[in-house]
Design an enzyme around this catalytic site. Sequence first.
Site, mmCIF file in Angstrom:
data_model
loop_
_atom_site.group_PDB
_atom_site.id
_atom_site.type_symbol
_atom_site.label_atom_id
_atom_site.label_comp_id
_atom_site.label_asym_id
_atom_site.label_seq_id
_atom_site.Cartn_x
_atom_site.Cartn_y
_atom_site.Cartn_z
ATOM 1 N N HIS A 104 0.855 -1.197 0.000
ATOM 2 C CA HIS A 104 0.000 0.000 0.000
ATOM 3 C C HIS A 104 0.899 1.259 0.000
ATOM 4 O O HIS A 104 0.894 2.045 0.950
ATOM 5 C CB HIS A 104 -0.878 -0.034 1.241
ATOM 6 C CG HIS A 104 -2.088 0.851 1.191
ATOM 7 N ND1 HIS A 104 -2.032 2.175 0.810
ATOM 8 C CD2 HIS A 104 -3.389 0.589 1.481
ATOM 9 C CE1 HIS A 104 -3.245 2.691 0.887
ATOM 10 N NE2 HIS A 104 -4.085 1.753 1.288
ATOM 11 N N GLU A 140 -0.297 1.435 -5.692
ATOM 12 C CA GLU A 140 -0.123 0.178 -4.984
ATOM 13 C C GLU A 140 -0.030 -1.000 -5.948
ATOM 14 O O GLU A 140 -0.891 -1.155 -6.812
ATOM 15 C CB GLU A 140 -1.304 -0.041 -4.026
ATOM 16 C CG GLU A 140 -1.619 1.171 -3.159
ATOM 17 C CD GLU A 140 -2.969 1.061 -2.477
ATOM 18 O OE1 GLU A 140 -3.383 -0.081 -2.152
ATOM 19 O OE2 GLU A 140 -3.608 2.106 -2.268
#
Length: 307
Positions: A186, A283
């Site tokens: 992330h 991401e």
Amino acid sequence: MAIVSVSDSFLTFNSPNQLRFNRRGVSAMASSATGVRVAEGQGNLPKLVLTSPQNSEAEIYLFGGCITSWKVASGKDLLFVRPDAVFNKIKPISGGIPHCFPQFGPGKIQQHGFGRNMDWSVLDSENSDDNATVTLELKDGPYSRAMWDFGFQALYKVIVGADSLSTELKITNKDNKAFSFTTALHTYFRASSADASVRGLKGCKTLNKDPDPKNPIEGQEDRDEVTFPGFLDCVYLDAPNELLLDNGLGDKIIIKNTNWSDAVLWNPHTQMEACYRDFVCVENAKLGDVKLEPGQSWTATQLLSIS
């Protein structure tokens, strides 16, 4: 040789180019300005500092195995940690490169899984003429078993080179039964969100989570450059293995990967008024279930570098 005290880990150098981790002790040594050393981070949490011979640097917290900083040789940090991030081991660290494992997003267990909420340990480290490397390990325990009852090993290899940051995530099934998982890195990039853009996603199938994340709208990306003019939460399926991020601050970052099949772009806009202008998330993800039989492994790599 400097001695650094930390709260719950013990690292020692077995040789000038290697360190080992023992779960019992409370102190650590650093042998040189380059390579891998341990330091006390925010909230008195232990962190590793990796410094390449070219003076690029990364910081990794053992809690969550979270890379919180990647500074290139110029000293510029290309990652972003949110101002509301806490370092108390109660919540995951909000920023840098958090792990989403064994679940991306909401689902049967807690949001984004437990990989970002557990202490990782140092398995190995190595210094060379070109880079500094550390390998972290996460294994199942009572906390993970309470929500996901499987035996596993996650190895996370981080390499800092000359203006590059490389990661390799390897998940191995250590159980006597099969399991499935989803996962992602992330990554929060420091950026001017109004001026940032991502190239390389044209033609991808999209799942747009705005306005209803529970019912994403299917589509196809037709732009050469994807920008962040407002709230953005969009999945790109079967994304290419190379993207180019212009962070709007004068840096162009090449994002290469192997085996991360999907990509996610996210910026919360005014949902995070204090900081949304200062970052974008690009991401690498594996959103389809990865099924591993006992003894099988899955590996994915990410390489960030300056264009």
